[in-house]
Structures are given as C-alpha cells and as structure tokens.
Design an enzyme around this catalytic site. Structure first.
Site, mmCIF file in Angstrom:
data_model
loop_
_atom_site.group_PDB
_atom_site.id
_atom_site.type_symbol
_atom_site.label_atom_id
_atom_site.label_comp_id
_atom_site.label_asym_id
_atom_site.label_seq_id
_atom_site.Cartn_x
_atom_site.Cartn_y
_atom_site.Cartn_z
ATOM 1 N N ARG A 25 -2.626 1.560 52.271
ATOM 2 C CA ARG A 25 -2.570 0.804 50.946
ATOM 3 C C ARG A 25 -3.885 1.027 50.150
ATOM 4 N NH1 ARG A 25 -4.690 -4.514 52.911
ATOM 5 N NH2 ARG A 25 -6.687 -3.995 51.852
ATOM 6 N N HIS A 33 -5.641 -5.988 49.261
ATOM 7 C CA HIS A 33 -4.492 -6.896 49.730
ATOM 8 C C HIS A 33 -3.865 -7.535 48.598
ATOM 9 C CE1 HIS A 33 -2.200 -9.759 51.959
ATOM 10 N NE2 HIS A 33 -2.927 -10.538 51.464
ATOM 11 N N TYR A 91 -14.734 -4.417 53.836
ATOM 12 C CA TYR A 91 -14.146 -3.995 55.190
ATOM 13 C C TYR A 91 -13.379 -2.694 55.322
ATOM 14 C CZ TYR A 91 -9.745 -5.204 53.047
ATOM 15 O OH TYR A 91 -8.778 -5.420 52.161
#
Lengths: 328, 358
Positions: free
Chosen positions: B256, B260, B269
C-alpha cells in the site's frame, strides 16, 4: 387434523416450505444427518436431498454469513443456530450485514433469511443454553423478531417468516417443544405483527410471549379461582413488528398492565411496553406498568432456574401489586 | 496446475520489477493481446485514486482509502474472471471496480457519505463495499455454494487483506469453502500493513498462502505487483473452481503505497525508505517497461490510457462535487419491505422537523 408437538409442527412447516419453494434451504449444525439436536429437522435431508438440507462446520458466523451469500444469489435460507447462547459468535454477521443489507444496498437486495434459534430456559440446560436474546435483535434495526408460543402458532408463523423478504430471527421456546396442539397443515393463523388475546379479562392486562404464555394462562386460571381476578393474557407473537394496538386496546379496558418475560428486566420488552403505555395511554392507566421478569444476572445453573425464572407466583405477586394502586 | 504451489515462500512471477519476463509467457499468447487493456485500466485506477484524494482534500469526500500500488493485483485478478462471477470486495478495490465497469459516480458518492455501500455495484455482480474486516468472505462462500446448486459455472471471489486473515470470519470462510469444495477464490492482497500493524505483528505463519495447507486448500503466492502473475493465478484458480476442484487461496504480495485512508498519517509507523523501495516495484511502470522491451509498446497506448483516465476523473468530479444529499426521509425506506407503524411515526416526526427548519 393432528395433535403435533411444537417440534413436529416446526418440522412440518419446514417440510411444507421446502416443498412449495425450491429456493428454501435448511442448514446448520447437526441438522441433516442427525435431524437436529431436538429432531426439528428430522427427515428433511432424506426427503429433499443434500443440497436442500445439509450440515455445516461448527461455526455460527459461517452459518449466517454464508446464508447472506446464498440470499444474494436468490435462495431463501433457513439456517439454524443450535442454541440461543451460540448466536453470539454470529452477532456481527447478524447486526452488520443481515440486518443492514437492504439498507446498504439502498433497497435493492432483500435478505429473505429466517434464523431459527431454540431459545430461552426452563428445561434444566447447561450454561449458555437458556439465554433470552430477543432484546438484542429488537434493538438492531432491520430484523423482524418472532416468538411463537404454541405448536400451531409455530407452524403458521414459521411459514410466514420463510415467505417474508425481510430477515426474521425466529426464537423457539424450548420448554414448549413437546407441548401438543392441533395443527392443520396448510392453514395460517394471524400474520406476523399481530398479537393475540389468549384469554380475555378485565382486571389486569398481562403482556407476554413465547414460553411464558402458557404460564400466564395457568396463572390467570389460578387468579380467577383463588382471587376472582380476570386477567387478560396477550401473546405478542412478534416483537418486531410490535402490535401495540392490541396491547393498547387491552390496557384501555383494564387500566393496568404487567409485562411478563423471562429475560433480564433492564431494557427488556417490559421497558418498551411501559414506555409506550405511558407515552400513549397516560390517562387510561390506573397503575404504572409493572414487570415480572428474570433478574439482571447471568442465567443460573439448571438446578436453580425455577427460582430465577418468573413463574405463576412472581406474576400473581406483580398483579397484586398493580391492583394495590387505587385512586382515592 | 504447475503454478499452484503449496506452502512456498517463493512467489509466482512473470514480469520482474525491471519489466523483464522471468517466465515464458508463451503459455498464454493471448496475454500479449490483453496486456495493453490491463495497462489502461491500471492507469485509470491510479488516476481515479488520485482524483478521489483530491476531492477529499477539497472537502467533497468524507474519506477515501487509496489503493495506490495495488493496481496490478486488482486488475490482474478482475481481468481473469467472467463478468457474471460474483465479487465480494472490501473497500480498497478501485482497480476491480473500474475493470468491472462500475460507474465512478457510485463509488465516489459512497465516499462522499451520500449513502452506504456504493451505487451501481449489484448490476455488475459486485457486492456493496464491506467495511467490517473479512466479513464478506463468508458471503462469497455462501454465494459460491449457491453457484454450485445453480450449476451456473460461477466463481466467487472474496477480496481480503493481510489484516483480514487474522479475523475469525476469514478462518470460518476458508474452512467452509474447503469442506464444501465451493467455487470460491480467496484473493488476499497482502499490502504489508493493516493501518499501522505490519504483517509480522499479524501472523507467525511463514506466509499467508501457507495457511491454505491447514484448510486442505490449494494455495499460491504471487507477485502482487505483477499483473500477469495475478491474472494467471486467478485464471487457474477459476478454472479449477469451475471444474469442481474447490477453492483456492491466493496471496498477492503487494504494498500500500499510500495512507490507509485520507485520515491516516503513515509517517507515524513506517519509514519512507520502505515506501521508496516499493515504489521501485510499481506495478504500472513494469508493465510499460515490459511492453516496451517486448516490442508491444506504442505511444498511442499511453495517449489512449490517459484519455480514458482523464474522462473518468472528469466524470467523477462532475458526479460528486456539490452533489445533492438524498432526502433524509429515505432513512425509513430500506429497513424493511414495508415500514412498521413505529417507523412510519418516526418518519412523520422527522418530516415535521424538516418542515420547521424550512
């Protein structure tokens, strides 16, 4: 005309529905080879074949989730969750998809699924086999909730539920499974959404459903013999839709109402009936709506359930309390 | 069958990140004919994805989950199926939706917050977008069971991600599909991150494909950024399913590249270096390189792909910018076949409120 147990009546309804509509499929844990732990589905696999009645792996979410996929492809699934306490693993599929699919598809996709659940207490079952789950479903928008009280009603209401294009949670009171009643195959009683006055009276309206209808009728007989009270007993039959008109007509007549259900008291059906009564019938009431119910505790061990369950005594004590409200 | 490998950490790949064929493509000559079309859909997916993010930034959409980087997996999968095969997507499947010909309007309005699920999906045999993770895998299995009874040779595909493989419903779905030999494909886009949780915190399994062994299900791990590998794996799984050989688990290893959702900040993160390394494996760039080196490229392809993509972007903007809301009275229309008395009275209550507001 045959005297059937509720188990036999439900079996007859499933069989008649499968005979009438080839899209009806019946499945769950142990429903095919064994015919169900209560023998409700006995003989269906032999009669209709493996594609119409079949066993599922031990996975409740899968039972409901796959039913949703079958419904999308045009089938009319009638899954069984073996016991009330085992609906919880399927809760997400029921609450997030079964109840909401029509809305999520903006009305394009119906969910003609009837989830049969042997329910409630009173037969000395082990833990997790005696739960009253109805409030969970009533509070989840998009589900119809049907609770029959007798064999003939179970036959008729189950056929109505299977034909219904909305999802129905069909809660079968286990304690009435072996009670016999005359069932005329092919005939229907009042439709889903219609309550029935099981005994007419003028003193207090007792609103109940499922396994407690028979208890309320017994209490009404005793009340008349011992106290001269004429209790009116209303069997709700379906909690969604709720036939409040029948309840209201009765309360207007008696001025008093006791709601009688097995499940815990807080936010049970009694709370809803009481709220509706005070909203709509305030000036017709001689007494507040009272409740004779189970307690706000986990369901007790089998040997103690008779002390937990609301029975004739708790109901008549509550009726007496209702009658103690007297306008001066 | 030769490409279906069990419990293997190697993955199936036809075109590597440099656009070089790593396996003979002759096994399916028609691929070179369809590859330009796949390229165009991937470009469209990337561009529509960017437009969705723009629209969210401009306050026209409430949220959008980008599929940037996953176009190869999505288009490779969707292009290997029949139009009548039912698909059960999650919400990050723009490449699948565009390949199926779902109008961008219906996708955009869902992310605007006009109505749940998405418009125009069902008529393309695509279930509404499903947000509770992994739940739609069970719907796919039920629909696959139904396909078998209908004998319609249908295959269903459950689109799930690496995070979803930790969900109970996905376990139940894979087990059920294997037991019933259902014509179902579990297409796992392992994009390495479930919001902020990396794959290593999701599973101790040697690979997601390896889980197939435990279910008694054929499984294959493919380069998810290789549209050809994804196409071939899904084609073979679909052929197996149609011939009664049951379900297949496909792990498409991808990444990805974006956040998100538009509400997420991945810098909290993960390292930029990781993202950069995956950008070098971009699924779109490698197809172009391959077409160029194999002599199938011509500039008209790019011109046509960009023109289609621009048209879709325009269509999307036209459809969602300042799009009107539906009547709130519609709340009451889709609860049941017929509204209950309670719903009717609540509808009147809201109608009265609306009238007061003028």
């Amino acid at each position: 005309m045959a005297q059937l147990t509720m188990v036999e009546a439900i079996n007859a309804a499933l069989s008649d529905a499968m005979q009438t509509d080839e899209q009806v499929v019946v499945f769950g844990q142990d429903v095919a080879r064994q015919g169900g732990v209560f023998r409700v589905t006995e003989g269906l696999q032999e009669r209709f074949g493996d594609n119409r009645c079949f066993d599922m792996p031990l996975a409740e979410s899968a039972i409901i989730g796959s039913a949703i996929g079958m419904a999308i492809r045009g089938f009319r699934p009638v899954p069984e969750i073996q016991f009330d306490g085992f609906t919880f693993p399927a809760f997400e599929q029921i609450a997030s998809h079964l109840a909401k699919y029509r809305n999520r598809s903006r009305g394009l996709l119906a969910m003609p699924i009837t989830v049969r659940v042997p329910s409630f207490g009173g037969i000395g079952s082990p833990e997790h086999h005696s739960e009253s789950t109805e409030t969970l479903w009533v509070h989840t928008a998009g589900l119809k909730v049907v609770v029959p009280s007798s064999a003939a009603d179970a036959y008729s209401l189950l056929l109505d539920s299977i034909e219904c294009d909305d999802p129905v949670i069909f809660l079968e009171p286990k304690r009435r499974y072996w009670a016999r009643e005359e069932v005329v195959r092919g005939t229907r009683r009042e439709p889903i959404g219609r309550a029935v006055v099981r005994r007419t009276g003028t003193t207090v309206s007792v609103v109940t459903y499922g396994g407690l209808v028979a208890v309320a009728l017994e209490a009404a007989r005793i009340a008349e013999e011992q106290h001269g009270w004429h209790l009116e007993v209303i069997d709700l039959r379906s909690l969604v839709p709720l036939d409040f008109d029948t309840v209201a007509t009765s309360i207007i007549k008696t001025g008093r109402c006791v709601v009688f259900h097995e499940g815990p008291r807080t936010l049970g059906m009694g709370a809803e009936i009481a709220a509706r009564a005070q909203e709509e019938l305030f000036w017709n009431m001689e007494a507040p709506v009272l409740r004779a119910t189970g307690f706000d505790t986990p369901y007790p061990p089998g040997r103690l359930e008779h002390l937990w369950l609301p029975g004739v005594d708790r109901l008549l004590d509550t009726v007496k309390q209702s009658l103690s409200y007297d306008r001066i | 069958m030769d490409t279906l490998i069990e419990n293997n950490l190697q993955f199936l790949q036809f075109i590597d990140e440099n656009g070089v064929a790593t396996r003979a493509l002759e096994r399916d000559k028609s691929l070179s004919n369809v590859l330009p079309g796949m390229y165009a859909t991937m470009v469209a997916a990337r561009q529509v994805d960017e437009e969705m993010i723009n629209l969210q930034r401009q306050g026209q959409l409430a949220l959008y989950p980008s599929a940037r980087g996953q176009e190869g997996a999505q288009v490779g999968c969707a292009s290997a199926l029949r139009e009548t095969d039912w698909l059960f997507p999650q919400y990050r499947e723009i490449g699948v939706f565009l390949h199926r010909g779902i109008d961008v309007r219906g996708i955009g309005l869902a992310w605007r917050g006009t109505w749940h699920g998405g418009d125009g999906f069902l008529e393309r045999a695509v279930a509404p977008m499903s947000i509770p993770i992994g739940t739609q895998a069970l719907h796919a299995v039920g629909a696959a069971m139904a396909s078998k009874w209908l004998a319609d040779e249908g295959v269903t595909v459950a689109f799930i991600g690496d995070g979803a493989t930790s969900e109970g419903d996905v376990h139940e779905a894979m087990n059920l599909a294997a037991v019933k030999k259902s014509p179902c494909i579990f297409f796992v886009q392992n994009n390495q991150w479930a919001i902020s949780t990396p794959l290593a915190d999701q599973t101790a399994a040697p690979s997601l494909a390896s889980k197939g062994v435990g279910y008694g299900m054929s499984a294959v791990r493919v380069d998810g950024n290789d549209v050809v590998a994804c196409h071939v794996a899904v084609s073979e799984a679909a052929a197996r399913a149609r011939s009664g050989q049951g379900p297949t688990l496909i792990e498409a290893v991808t990444y990805r590249l974006g956040a998100h959702t538009t509400a997420d900040d991945p810098s909290r993160y993960r390292d930029d270096a990781e993202v950069t390394s995956w950008e070098a494996r971009d699924p779109i760039a490698r197809v172009k390189k391959f077409l160029e080196t194999s002599g199938h490229w011509h500039d008209d392809l790019e011109v046509a792909a960009l023109a289609t993509a621009a048209e879709l972007r325009h269509r999307l903007r036209e459809a969602v910018v300042d799009a009107p809301d539906p009547s709130p009275l519609e709340f009451f229309d889709h609860v049941f076949t017929q509204p209950t008395a309670e719903l009717e009275s609540q509808r009147q209550l809201l109608a009265a409120e609306l009238e007061l507001e003028g």
